[in-house]
Design a protein around this motif. Sequence first.
Motif, mmCIF file in Angstrom:
data_model
loop_
_atom_site.group_PDB
_atom_site.id
_atom_site.type_symbol
_atom_site.label_atom_id
_atom_site.label_comp_id
_atom_site.label_asym_id
_atom_site.label_seq_id
_atom_site.Cartn_x
_atom_site.Cartn_y
_atom_site.Cartn_z
ATOM 1 N N ASP A 93 0.874 -1.161 0.000
ATOM 2 C CA ASP A 93 0.000 0.000 0.000
ATOM 3 C C ASP A 93 0.918 1.220 0.000
ATOM 4 O O ASP A 93 2.068 1.119 -0.424
ATOM 5 C CB ASP A 93 -0.975 -0.037 1.188
ATOM 6 N N ASP A 94 0.441 2.355 0.490
ATOM 7 C CA ASP A 94 1.267 3.571 0.451
ATOM 8 C C ASP A 94 2.411 3.548 1.456
ATOM 9 O O ASP A 94 3.418 4.242 1.273
ATOM 10 C CB ASP A 94 0.395 4.806 0.710
ATOM 11 N N VAL A 95 2.294 2.772 2.526
ATOM 12 C CA VAL A 95 3.279 2.818 3.605
ATOM 13 C C VAL A 95 4.088 1.531 3.731
ATOM 14 O O VAL A 95 5.290 1.573 3.992
ATOM 15 C CB VAL A 95 2.566 3.112 4.948
ATOM 16 N N PHE A 96 3.458 0.377 3.537
ATOM 17 C CA PHE A 96 4.123 -0.901 3.784
ATOM 18 C C PHE A 96 4.113 -1.788 2.543
ATOM 19 O O PHE A 96 3.225 -1.686 1.697
ATOM 20 C CB PHE A 96 3.437 -1.651 4.930
ATOM 21 N N ARG A 97 5.099 -2.684 2.489
ATOM 22 C CA ARG A 97 5.142 -3.734 1.469
ATOM 23 C C ARG A 97 5.370 -5.055 2.192
ATOM 24 O O ARG A 97 6.175 -5.136 3.122
ATOM 25 C CB ARG A 97 6.298 -3.491 0.495
ATOM 26 N N TYR A 98 4.645 -6.082 1.780
ATOM 27 C CA TYR A 98 4.830 -7.396 2.386
ATOM 28 C C TYR A 98 5.125 -8.416 1.301
ATOM 29 O O TYR A 98 4.688 -8.300 0.166
ATOM 30 C CB TYR A 98 3.598 -7.821 3.196
ATOM 31 N N THR A 99 5.896 -9.416 1.674
ATOM 32 C CA THR A 99 6.217 -10.527 0.788
ATOM 33 C C THR A 99 6.057 -11.816 1.576
ATOM 34 O O THR A 99 6.546 -11.927 2.702
ATOM 35 C CB THR A 99 7.669 -10.419 0.267
ATOM 36 N N VAL A 100 5.338 -12.775 0.997
ATOM 37 C CA VAL A 100 5.144 -14.090 1.613
ATOM 38 C C VAL A 100 5.743 -15.120 0.672
ATOM 39 O O VAL A 100 5.369 -15.196 -0.495
ATOM 40 C CB VAL A 100 3.645 -14.388 1.844
ATOM 41 N N ASN A 101 6.695 -15.886 1.153
ATOM 42 C CA ASN A 101 7.327 -16.958 0.385
ATOM 43 C C ASN A 101 6.961 -18.293 1.026
ATOM 44 O O ASN A 101 7.118 -18.466 2.232
ATOM 45 C CB ASN A 101 8.849 -16.816 0.370
ATOM 46 N N LEU A 102 6.467 -19.221 0.205
ATOM 47 C CA LEU A 102 6.142 -20.568 0.667
ATOM 48 C C LEU A 102 7.101 -21.557 0.025
ATOM 49 O O LEU A 102 7.308 -21.508 -1.190
ATOM 50 C CB LEU A 102 4.714 -20.942 0.287
ATOM 51 N N ALA A 103 7.673 -22.438 0.810
ATOM 52 C CA ALA A 103 8.587 -23.447 0.269
ATOM 53 C C ALA A 103 8.206 -24.794 0.867
ATOM 54 O O ALA A 103 8.070 -24.903 2.076
ATOM 55 C CB ALA A 103 10.022 -23.105 0.623
ATOM 56 N N PRO A 104 8.006 -25.821 0.121
ATOM 57 C CA PRO A 104 8.028 -25.902 -1.331
ATOM 58 C C PRO A 104 6.765 -25.300 -1.930
ATOM 59 O O PRO A 104 5.750 -25.141 -1.255
ATOM 60 C CB PRO A 104 8.098 -27.405 -1.613
ATOM 61 N N ALA A 105 6.831 -24.968 -3.215
ATOM 62 C CA ALA A 105 5.728 -24.280 -3.881
ATOM 63 C C ALA A 105 4.504 -25.176 -4.042
ATOM 64 O O ALA A 105 3.381 -24.705 -3.961
ATOM 65 C CB ALA A 105 6.178 -23.763 -5.241
ATOM 66 N N ASN A 106 4.692 -26.456 -4.276
ATOM 67 C CA ASN A 106 3.577 -27.394 -4.478
ATOM 68 C C ASN A 106 3.656 -28.533 -3.469
ATOM 69 O O ASN A 106 4.009 -29.649 -3.816
ATOM 70 C CB ASN A 106 3.619 -27.962 -5.905
ATOM 71 N N PRO A 107 3.300 -28.274 -2.213
ATOM 72 C CA PRO A 107 3.402 -29.346 -1.217
ATOM 73 C C PRO A 107 2.298 -30.378 -1.386
ATOM 74 O O PRO A 107 1.230 -30.095 -1.910
ATOM 75 C CB PRO A 107 3.252 -28.603 0.108
ATOM 76 N N GLN A 108 2.571 -31.566 -0.945
ATOM 77 C CA GLN A 108 1.598 -32.648 -0.928
ATOM 78 C C GLN A 108 0.971 -32.687 0.469
ATOM 79 O O GLN A 108 1.580 -32.224 1.433
ATOM 80 C CB GLN A 108 2.284 -33.985 -1.244
ATOM 81 N N PRO A 109 -0.237 -33.233 0.598
ATOM 82 C CA PRO A 109 -0.849 -33.330 1.930
ATOM 83 C C PRO A 109 0.060 -34.083 2.895
ATOM 84 O O PRO A 109 0.622 -35.117 2.557
ATOM 85 C CB PRO A 109 -2.140 -34.109 1.669
#
Length: 110
Positions: free
Chosen positions: A42-58
């Motif tokens: 937004d105007d004040v903050f930036r967020y980044t979310v990284n998930l590893a691994p990208a395609n997990p299995q149950p």
Amino acid sequence: MKQIIAGLSLLLFILTPAFVVAKPKPKPEKAPPQRLRHQGNDDVFRYTVNLAPANPQPGDTVSVFLELTQIMEKPSAIYGKFKPINDATLNAILVGPVSPNKKRKKGKPI
């Protein structure tokens, strides 16, 4: 006549590897990404979310990496345009998958 046969044999000998090499090779499949990234601001903050691994299995473990930065109006000599926020408090609610036949009960955040 022997020279013509020898010439054709030589020509065939030279062209055979060219035809073998000229066959189209199948393209290797792309490897799936190792990390899934989502970014917003937004105007004040930036967020980044990284998930590893990208395609997990149950049943697999997933690592969640969060980055929260403040967008500077005037770039800083130390941080540039994005100043990291290191003293933020994170509240999260983890919710497991639900069968479509079952209704979810109301729960309390931990």
